[in-house]
Design a protein around this motif. Structure first.
Motif, mmCIF file in Angstrom:
data_model
loop_
_atom_site.group_PDB
_atom_site.id
_atom_site.type_symbol
_atom_site.label_atom_id
_atom_site.label_comp_id
_atom_site.label_asym_id
_atom_site.label_seq_id
_atom_site.Cartn_x
_atom_site.Cartn_y
_atom_site.Cartn_z
ATOM 1 N N ILE A 81 28.172 34.359 55.731
ATOM 2 C CA ILE A 81 29.285 35.252 55.496
ATOM 3 C C ILE A 81 28.733 36.079 57.438
ATOM 4 C CG2 ILE A 81 30.266 37.200 55.666
ATOM 5 C CD1 ILE A 81 30.964 35.059 53.294
ATOM 6 N N LYS A 82 29.787 36.479 58.098
ATOM 7 C CA LYS A 82 29.606 36.897 59.840
ATOM 8 C C LYS A 82 29.521 38.724 60.035
ATOM 9 C CE LYS A 82 29.828 31.636 61.234
ATOM 10 N NZ LYS A 82 30.764 31.496 62.423
ATOM 11 N N ASP A 83 31.019 38.729 58.658
ATOM 12 C CA ASP A 83 31.164 40.223 59.601
ATOM 13 C C ASP A 83 30.424 41.023 58.868
ATOM 14 O OD1 ASP A 83 31.256 40.406 56.520
ATOM 15 O OD2 ASP A 83 33.149 40.327 57.173
ATOM 16 N N GLY A 84 29.527 40.936 58.360
ATOM 17 C CA GLY A 84 28.147 42.401 58.493
ATOM 18 C C GLY A 84 28.436 43.624 57.785
ATOM 19 N N LYS A 85 30.007 43.639 56.934
ATOM 20 C CA LYS A 85 30.200 44.192 55.930
ATOM 21 C C LYS A 85 30.057 44.592 54.641
ATOM 22 C CE LYS A 85 32.923 45.390 59.644
ATOM 23 N NZ LYS A 85 33.000 47.000 60.458
ATOM 24 N N LEU A 86 29.593 45.281 54.081
ATOM 25 C CA LEU A 86 29.585 45.798 52.616
ATOM 26 C C LEU A 86 29.045 45.193 52.422
ATOM 27 C CD1 LEU A 86 31.048 47.739 50.695
ATOM 28 C CD2 LEU A 86 32.173 45.814 49.837
ATOM 29 N N ASP A 87 28.691 43.873 51.403
ATOM 30 C CA ASP A 87 28.488 42.875 50.412
ATOM 31 C C ASP A 87 27.611 41.691 51.388
ATOM 32 O OD1 ASP A 87 30.816 41.477 50.685
ATOM 33 O OD2 ASP A 87 30.849 41.408 48.390
ATOM 34 N N LYS A 261 35.847 50.400 36.589
ATOM 35 C CA LYS A 261 34.841 49.522 37.744
ATOM 36 C C LYS A 261 35.933 48.506 38.502
ATOM 37 C CE LYS A 261 30.171 50.689 36.370
ATOM 38 N NZ LYS A 261 30.249 52.338 37.701
ATOM 39 N N LEU A 262 36.260 48.526 39.601
ATOM 40 C CA LEU A 262 36.951 47.579 40.277
ATOM 41 C C LEU A 262 36.776 46.974 41.088
ATOM 42 C CD1 LEU A 262 39.118 51.190 39.926
ATOM 43 C CD2 LEU A 262 40.057 48.076 39.100
ATOM 44 N N ILE A 309 38.006 57.690 35.821
ATOM 45 C CA ILE A 309 36.966 57.993 37.389
ATOM 46 C C ILE A 309 37.181 56.603 37.717
ATOM 47 C CG2 ILE A 309 34.986 58.100 37.797
ATOM 48 C CD1 ILE A 309 34.304 59.943 35.835
ATOM 49 N N LEU A 310 37.745 56.053 39.116
ATOM 50 C CA LEU A 310 38.087 55.014 39.561
ATOM 51 C C LEU A 310 36.963 54.118 40.336
ATOM 52 C CD1 LEU A 310 41.726 55.201 40.579
ATOM 53 C CD2 LEU A 310 41.062 54.556 38.251
ATOM 54 N N THR A 311 36.001 52.970 40.440
ATOM 55 C CA THR A 311 35.055 53.124 41.606
ATOM 56 C C THR A 311 35.057 51.630 41.601
ATOM 57 O OG1 THR A 311 33.579 52.962 39.306
ATOM 58 C CG2 THR A 311 33.256 54.945 40.104
ATOM 59 N N LYS A 312 34.433 51.650 42.845
ATOM 60 C CA LYS A 312 34.437 49.847 43.233
ATOM 61 C C LYS A 312 33.534 49.597 43.307
ATOM 62 C CE LYS A 312 37.490 50.521 47.468
ATOM 63 N NZ LYS A 312 37.818 51.166 48.622
ATOM 64 N N GLU A 313 33.049 48.578 42.934
ATOM 65 C CA GLU A 313 31.710 47.625 42.707
ATOM 66 C C GLU A 313 32.053 46.173 42.848
ATOM 67 O OE1 GLU A 313 28.494 46.797 41.840
ATOM 68 O OE2 GLU A 313 28.771 48.853 41.024
ATOM 69 N N ALA A 314 30.930 45.855 43.569
ATOM 70 C CA ALA A 314 30.310 45.015 44.727
ATOM 71 C C ALA A 314 30.157 44.190 44.326
ATOM 72 C CB ALA A 314 30.514 45.131 46.123
ATOM 73 N N MET A 325 22.555 42.092 37.011
ATOM 74 C CA MET A 325 23.100 42.969 37.191
ATOM 75 C C MET A 325 22.293 43.981 38.087
ATOM 76 S SD MET A 325 24.227 45.673 34.381
ATOM 77 C CE MET A 325 26.285 44.624 32.690
ATOM 78 N N PRO A 326 22.919 44.568 39.253
ATOM 79 C CA PRO A 326 21.588 45.479 39.910
ATOM 80 C C PRO A 326 21.636 47.226 38.996
ATOM 81 C CG PRO A 326 23.886 45.577 40.895
ATOM 82 C CD PRO A 326 24.257 44.369 39.836
#
Length: 435
Positions: A81-87, A261-262, A309-314, A325-326
């Motif tokens: 992956i080249k974009d260097g973003k998030l994960d 967890k979305l 609660i809404l959370t993002k989980e990479a 699992m981390p």
């Protein structure tokens, strides 16, 4: 030594280690359904995505997605992956052995290349710059195509609000299970109508619903009341089915907090992001239907009061199995969650590490690595399953050769042990669960 695809205990006590021996390789191109996915379904998904986004994307973006499609068709080697973003860093760590081995799309394990495909599409579609959900049009179409089922679900949710019982929980859990048929990576928005209707009892091939009620009747793990966590799957009808269950939990006073967890970005066409939840609740309020507007208003209030609660989980968009699992996620679930509800087929594949295991392998043993009690609600859309009664898989194959992939059969499977898993140690043969 233990056979591949087996579970052994180091002793008879609840605190004794569980040793899992895995098959040498997870599912790959040798499985006919996987070949069909790579050669037919994936190009169709990419073509549809280009079609839906022509009015939003510039020529460069269209060409980048066309190039990704060509790369798959020509079975090129995987790249970082080249974009260097998030994960991106975690993804590149996961990809390293495959890139170094010059593995192509067809020689990489199915789960890895299929999740990687959607991460590459995020990069090609310039999602980080535009923040435009390239599956938004399909999700919207999918939602609008199931208004009848949504109205029916909202009516049930409203009428059962505050009425906690084993019977009512069963009705809502099974509505949520069959809502998992609503998957746009398998069906298009146009063919969604009719999906998610409750099916006959013989299609429910594993039924642990009573155990879910039992878990939610126990003393909560923390002094703040019970917490239920969803690992969500699809937007559209399925997320409405999830939200109906959320509404029931929070009105019942049996559950204090629900966390969804979305996915952190557009994934697998219809997978839900926090933005999809907000949009779905807003959509419920626009329908000329008292039950829908009530459900939408109640859910909005639950979000405002932080009971929902809404959370993002990479981690859920990674190519890793669930036992990897981390630490932050494992510790959080271990100390605060009374139950995790794992939705859908892709999450089920993640639970199994995408390994084809003996269908009668005990679910409670294999998934013992979960840091808290867990229930999987899954309609079968991939050629793997565990936790069935001995001989049932063979019997089903005689009745319906496609039973494991056509989404018509469902499981409600529970992992619930007296002692919670503390850590998972990976070995060359599989992994060891420590309590």
């Amino acid at each position: 030594s233990p056979a591949a695809g087996s579970v052994t205990r180091s002793g008879s006590k609840d605190t004794d280690d569980i040793v899992v021996t895995l098959p040498k390789h997870p599912l790959g191109i040798s499985a006919p359904f996987v070949t069909h996915t790579l050669k037919t379904r994936v190009p169709q998904i990419l073509e549809r995505t280009i079609e839906y986004n022509k009015k939003f994307w510039d020529q460069n973006t269209i060409e980048a997605v066309e190039a990704l499609k060509k790369e798959i068709k020509e079975d090129k080697a995987l790249r970082f992956i080249k974009d260097g973003k998030l994960d991106a860093k975690e993804w590149n760590d996961r990809l390293r052995p495959f890139v170094e081995a010059k593995d192509t799309w067809s020689t990489t394990p199915w789960y890895v290349w299929e999740t990687y495909l959607y991460r590459r599409l995020v990069e090609s579609a310039k999602f980080w710059e535009s923040k435009l959900d390239h599956f938004a049009s399909e999700k919207k179409k999918g939602l609008e195509g199931v208004v009848t089922q949504i109205r029916a679900r909202a009516k049930i949710a409203t009428k059962l609000a505050g009425k906690w019982s084993a019977e009512n929980l069963r009705l809502l859990l099974l509505s949520d299970l069959w809502g998992n048929q609503a998957d746009l990576s398998l069906f298009t928005g146009d063919t969604m109508k009719g999906k998610g209707e409750a099916l006959e009892a013989d299609k429910l091939i594993c039924d642990h619903v009573a155990k879910v009620f039992e878990i939610l009747e126990r003393q909560p793990i923390s002094g703040k009341g019970r917490k239920v966590v969803f690992f969500n799957d699809n937007a559209g009808l399925e997320i409405v089915s999830d939200l109906m269950l959320v509404d029931y939990f929070l009105h019942s006073k049996q559950v204090s907090v629900v966390e969804l967890k979305l996915k952190p970005y557009p994934f697998f066409v219809s997978d839900a992001t926090p933005e999809d939840i907000v949009a779905t609740i807003a959509y419920l309020k626009t329908l000329d239907d008292a039950y829908c507007t009530k459900l939408g208003s109640d859910l909005e209030k639950f979000i405002e009061s932080k009971r929902l609660i809404l959370t993002k989980e990479a981690f859920f968009t990674s190519g890793d199995p669930m036992w990897r699992m981390p630490k932050h996620l494992r510790e959080d679930l271990n100390s605060t969650a009374d139950l995790v509800i794992v939705k859908g087929d892709l999450m089920y594949r993640k639970l199994l590490g995408d390994h084809a295991l003996p269908p009668d392998l005990p679910f409670n043993d294999f998934v013992s690595y979960s840091p808290c009690p867990l229930v999987s609600l899954r309609t079968c859309k991939a050629p793997l399953v565990i936790g069935l009664q001995k001989g049932l898989a063979e019997e089903l194959s005689k009745r319906d050769p496609n039973w494991c992939v056509n989404g018509l059969y469902g499981v409600v499977q529970v992992m619930d042990r007296k002692v919670r898993a503390k850590e998972v140690l990976e070995t060359e043969e599989g992994f060891i669960v420590k309590f």
